[in-house]
Design a protein around this motif. Structure first.
Motif, PDB file in Angstrom:
ATOM      1  N   UNK A  75      77.083  -0.851  49.628  1.00  0.00           N
ATOM      2  CA  UNK A  75      77.372   0.407  48.954  1.00  0.00           C
ATOM      3  C   UNK A  75      78.869   0.557  49.094  1.00  0.00           C
ATOM      4  N   UNK A  76      79.350   0.805  47.925  1.00  0.00           N
ATOM      5  CA  UNK A  76      80.919   0.735  47.682  1.00  0.00           C
ATOM      6  C   UNK A  76      81.448   2.194  47.451  1.00  0.00           C
ATOM      7  N   UNK A  77      82.379   2.598  48.023  1.00  0.00           N
ATOM      8  CA  UNK A  77      82.795   3.811  47.493  1.00  0.00           C
ATOM      9  C   UNK A  77      84.437   3.794  47.031  1.00  0.00           C
ATOM     10  N   UNK A  78      84.614   3.938  45.936  1.00  0.00           N
ATOM     11  CA  UNK A  78      85.902   3.763  45.208  1.00  0.00           C
ATOM     12  C   UNK A  78      86.555   5.231  45.130  1.00  0.00           C
ATOM     13  N   UNK A  79      87.820   5.405  45.787  1.00  0.00           N
ATOM     14  CA  UNK A  79      88.419   6.722  46.132  1.00  0.00           C
ATOM     15  C   UNK A  79      89.316   6.923  44.925  1.00  0.00           C
ATOM     16  N   UNK A  80      89.680   8.234  44.463  1.00  0.00           N
ATOM     17  CA  UNK A  80      90.904   8.631  43.496  1.00  0.00           C
ATOM     18  C   UNK A  80      91.271   9.858  44.188  1.00  0.00           C
ATOM     19  N   UNK A  81      92.400  10.453  43.780  1.00  0.00           N
ATOM     20  CA  UNK A  81      92.969  11.510  44.446  1.00  0.00           C
ATOM     21  C   UNK A  81      92.526  12.497  43.453  1.00  0.00           C
ATOM     22  N   UNK A  82      92.546  13.611  43.662  1.00  0.00           N
ATOM     23  CA  UNK A  82      92.066  14.880  42.592  1.00  0.00           C
ATOM     24  C   UNK A  82      90.607  14.679  42.189  1.00  0.00           C
ATOM     25  N   UNK A  83      90.198  14.787  40.909  1.00  0.00           N
ATOM     26  CA  UNK A  83      89.231  14.529  40.143  1.00  0.00           C
ATOM     27  C   UNK A  83      89.031  13.050  39.802  1.00  0.00           C
ATOM     28  N   UNK A  84      88.141  12.414  40.241  1.00  0.00           N
ATOM     29  CA  UNK A  84      88.140  10.840  39.717  1.00  0.00           C
ATOM     30  C   UNK A  84      87.749  10.826  38.209  1.00  0.00           C
ATOM     31  N   UNK A  85      87.449  11.948  37.584  1.00  0.00           N
ATOM     32  CA  UNK A  85      87.136  12.015  36.238  1.00  0.00           C
ATOM     33  C   UNK A  85      88.210  12.453  35.138  1.00  0.00           C
ATOM     34  N   UNK A  86      89.468  12.912  35.878  1.00  0.00           N
ATOM     35  CA  UNK A  86      90.514  13.173  35.107  1.00  0.00           C
ATOM     36  C   UNK A  86      91.942  12.262  35.420  1.00  0.00           C
ATOM     37  N   UNK A  87      91.997  11.390  34.504  1.00  0.00           N
ATOM     38  CA  UNK A  87      92.998  10.307  34.652  1.00  0.00           C
ATOM     39  C   UNK A  87      92.708   9.414  35.968  1.00  0.00           C
ATOM     40  N   UNK A  88      91.475   9.483  36.365  1.00  0.00           N
ATOM     41  CA  UNK A  88      91.292   8.882  37.805  1.00  0.00           C
ATOM     42  C   UNK A  88      90.436   7.518  37.407  1.00  0.00           C
ATOM     43  N   UNK A  89      89.805   7.085  38.373  1.00  0.00           N
ATOM     44  CA  UNK A  89      89.038   5.763  38.441  1.00  0.00           C
ATOM     45  C   UNK A  89      87.639   5.713  37.737  1.00  0.00           C
ATOM     46  N   UNK A  90      87.166   7.063  37.475  1.00  0.00           N
ATOM     47  CA  UNK A  90      85.697   7.315  37.014  1.00  0.00           C
ATOM     48  C   UNK A  90      85.477   6.304  35.761  1.00  0.00           C
ATOM     49  N   UNK A  91      86.526   6.666  34.980  1.00  0.00           N
ATOM     50  CA  UNK A  91      86.190   5.979  33.543  1.00  0.00           C
ATOM     51  C   UNK A  91      86.168   4.621  33.670  1.00  0.00           C
ATOM     52  N   UNK A  92      87.409   3.962  34.256  1.00  0.00           N
ATOM     53  CA  UNK A  92      87.585   2.335  34.075  1.00  0.00           C
ATOM     54  C   UNK A  92      86.377   1.686  35.038  1.00  0.00           C
ATOM     55  N   UNK A  93      85.774   2.361  35.953  1.00  0.00           N
ATOM     56  CA  UNK A  93      84.720   1.739  36.708  1.00  0.00           C
ATOM     57  C   UNK A  93      83.415   1.824  35.789  1.00  0.00           C
ATOM     58  N   UNK A  94      83.230   3.002  35.140  1.00  0.00           N
ATOM     59  CA  UNK A  94      82.052   2.810  34.172  1.00  0.00           C
ATOM     60  C   UNK A  94      82.169   1.954  33.092  1.00  0.00           C
ATOM     61  N   UNK A  95      83.369   1.755  32.650  1.00  0.00           N
ATOM     62  CA  UNK A  95      83.653   0.923  31.617  1.00  0.00           C
ATOM     63  C   UNK A  95      83.368  -0.732  31.922  1.00  0.00           C
ATOM     64  N   UNK A  96      83.797  -0.993  33.255  1.00  0.00           N
ATOM     65  CA  UNK A  96      83.436  -2.300  33.547  1.00  0.00           C
ATOM     66  C   UNK A  96      82.080  -2.553  33.954  1.00  0.00           C
ATOM     67  N   UNK A  97      81.322  -1.595  34.412  1.00  0.00           N
ATOM     68  CA  UNK A  97      79.991  -1.825  34.523  1.00  0.00           C
ATOM     69  C   UNK A  97      79.217  -1.825  33.474  1.00  0.00           C
ATOM     70  N   UNK A  98      79.659  -1.133  32.214  1.00  0.00           N
ATOM     71  CA  UNK A  98      79.054  -1.106  30.912  1.00  0.00           C
ATOM     72  C   UNK A  98      79.287  -2.483  30.061  1.00  0.00           C
ATOM     73  N   UNK A  99      80.557  -2.825  30.350  1.00  0.00           N
ATOM     74  CA  UNK A  99      81.008  -4.142  29.676  1.00  0.00           C
ATOM     75  C   UNK A  99      80.297  -5.510  30.231  1.00  0.00           C
ATOM     76  N   UNK A 100      80.120  -5.282  31.436  1.00  0.00           N
ATOM     77  CA  UNK A 100      79.254  -6.511  32.046  1.00  0.00           C
ATOM     78  C   UNK A 100      78.113  -6.261  32.296  1.00  0.00           C
ATOM     79  N   UNK A 101      77.437  -5.448  31.700  1.00  0.00           N
ATOM     80  CA  UNK A 101      76.038  -5.104  31.610  1.00  0.00           C
ATOM     81  C   UNK A 101      75.281  -5.186  33.137  1.00  0.00           C
ATOM     82  N   UNK A 102      75.939  -4.659  34.092  1.00  0.00           N
ATOM     83  CA  UNK A 102      75.453  -4.496  35.202  1.00  0.00           C
ATOM     84  C   UNK A 102      74.706  -3.754  35.594  1.00  0.00           C
ATOM     85  N   UNK A 103      73.724  -3.808  36.494  1.00  0.00           N
ATOM     86  CA  UNK A 103      72.416  -2.811  36.582  1.00  0.00           C
ATOM     87  C   UNK A 103      73.066  -1.833  38.001  1.00  0.00           C
TER      88      UNK A 103
END
Lengths: 246, 246
Positions: A75-103
Motif C-alpha cells: 500500500x503506497x501513499x504518494x503525497x502532494x502539498x495542498x490538494x493533490x488534484x490541483x497542479x498536484x500528483x493525482x493527474x499524473x499518477x492516474x495517467x500512468x496507471x491508465x496508460x500501463x493498464x494496471x488494475x
C-alpha cells in the motif's frame, strides 16, 4: 494483495490544516513516496515507515515507483502539498496507471488547496466566481496562458495565480499584470500570500497597479480581485461581496 | 474579553475530510452558529455547547447574531460547509464586521471546498487552469453569469459549476450547456458528483452533449473538462493531463 495507491493532499503545511483522511492514508501506507520538501513537512507523522523521497521534476519516476511498489502488493501513499488534484500528483499518477493498464486502485484524498489556504489568510477574496491559473510555462504554452488571463479579465473573474514567479521566469508575472490591467482597474485589490498556512506565513495586500513592487516568489499565491472586491479600512483584509444587501 | 469569531469551513461533510483546525474551532467556541443542515452534519462534535441554528437564506441575521454574541465577549464559531471562503459565510461575516466598524477578530478557517471534494471523486479533472462559476442568479445578474461561461469556454478552462440547478431555476444548466457547446466539443468529459464526500455520495461521468440527461440538483457539483480532458477506459474516472510527456 492490496494493490492500492493513495494520492494524498497534505494541505498547505501546518498539521492543523490536514484532514483525518490524509493522516489515515499515511498510517495505512507500507511506503510513503513524495518530493523531499513535502516529506519533510510530515516527518513527525511518518514514524519508522519506509520512505521514498526524490527531488523536483522527478514526477514521472516517482509515480512509476509508486506503481511498481503497489504491483508488488504494497500500500503506497504518494503525497502532494495542498490538494493533490490541483497542479498536484493525482493527474499524473492516474495517467500512468491508465496508460500501463494496471488494475491498481488509486484513491485521491483531497486536501486544502493553496488557493483556499491563501484566501482564508486574506479574508474572503474568493466569494464569487474565480479562475485558477498557473503562470508556469514549463508544460503549457505561454500564449495559451496569456489567452486565459485575457478571458479571466474579460469575465471580471477573481484570479488566483499559482507559480507566479521563479528564477527561470521572472517576467511572466509582469506580463500577467499588464494583461489584467487592460481589463481591471489599477486599484483592484491584490493579495500576495507567502507560505500560506505554513509556520513562516506572511502576506501583503496591495493593488493590481503596484503588485509587482512586492516580493513574489515560487512560495507565493497571488489573488487578484474582481471589480467589486475591496480592502478593509485597516488594510488587513480583502473582501469580495457575494451580493447580499446589507 | 475574547471578541472572536471563527468562520469555519467544515469540508464536504464526512468528518474524515474535516481539518484539525476546524475541529479545534468547534472546541474553542462558546456558541456554534449555522444553517440547520450544517449543524446537523457536526452534531456529534458539538457536545452540550450552545447552538444557534437557522434556516436557509437567513445569512445576514446569522452573521448579526454572531457579531452580537462576540461583542458580549463570547467566542463564536460560524460554520459553513465546504470552504467558508467559497460562496460561503466568510465574506458576509467580514462585510458586516467591517460595515459596523466592530473590533471583533474574525478568523477564517479553510476547509476542503466542494470543488476539490468532487474532483477527488472524479479522478483528476482539475489538474490544469480552471474556473469556478455559480449558476445561481439569486444575487448575480444572469447576463453576467452567461458572459463568464463564454469567457470560460473561450479560454478552454476546466469549468466547475456550483448551484447548477434548483427547483426555482431548472433551465440555467441547460443554457450553460448550450453556451459551453459553442466553445467545447460535444464529447468533452463531464463529471457530476452528488453529495461529494458525504455518506450518500454518487457520481456519473458523461459528456457535455449528454450531461442534462443526468440527474442534477442543488447537491450536485458539475465539472466540465478542457479540450485535453479524457475519460479512462473503465469509464470510472476523468483526467485532465498537466502536460507531462509519458
Amino acid at each position: 494483495m492490496s494493490k492500492k495507491i493513495y494520492v494524498t493532499g497534505l494541505g498547505p503545511g501546518l498539521y492543523e490544516h490536514m484532514t483525518e483522511a490524509a493522516k489515515n492514508s499515511l498510517k495505512d501506507a507500507d511506503v510513503i513516496v513524495g518530493y523531499k520538501t513535502y516529506i519533510d513537512l510530515i516527518k513527525d507523522l511518518i514514524g519508522d515507515k519506509e520512505v521514498l523521497s526524490s527531488g523536483m521534476r522527478k514526477e514521472i519516476d516517482r509515480c512509476q515507483d509508486c506503481l511498481d511498489l503497489a504491483e508488488q502488493g504494497k500500500t503506497v501513499t504518494l503525497v502532494s502539498s495542498g490538494d493533490a488534484g490541483v497542479y498536484g500528483m493525482a493527474g499524473i499518477m492516474l495517467e500512468i496507471v491508465e496508460k500501463q493498464k494496471s488494475d491498481v486502485e488509486v484513491v485521491v484524498v483531497p486536501g486544502i488547496s493553496a488557493a483556499n489556504a491563501a484566501a482564508s489568510t486574506l479574508g474572503a477574496p474568493l466569494m464569487h466566481d474565480y479562475c485558477v491559473i498557473s503562470l508556469s510555462d514549463l508544460m503549457t504554452d505561454w500564449e495559451m496562458i496569456k489567452k486565459r488571463l485575457r478571458c479571466a479579465g474579460e469575465g471580471d473573474f477573481i484570479v488566483t495565480l499559482y507559480n507566479p514567479k521563479s528564477k527561470g521566469r521572472p517576467d511572466n508575472i509582469v506580463e500577467a499584470q499588464k494583461i489584467l490591467l487592460e481589463y481591471k482597474a489599477p486599484e483592484t485589490p491584490v493579495g500576495i500570500v507567502r507560505n500560506a498556512k505554513r509556520a513562516n506565513e506572511s502576506y501583503v495586500i496591495t493593488t493590481l497597479e503596484k503588485m509587482c513592487d512586492e516580493e513574489i516568489d515560487m512560495f507565493s499565491m497571488v489573488v487578484i480581485g474582481n471589480s467589486k472586491t475591496y480592502i478593509t479600512e485597516d488594510h488587513l483584509k480583502m473582501i469580495t461581496p457575494r451580493g447580499y444587501q446589507l
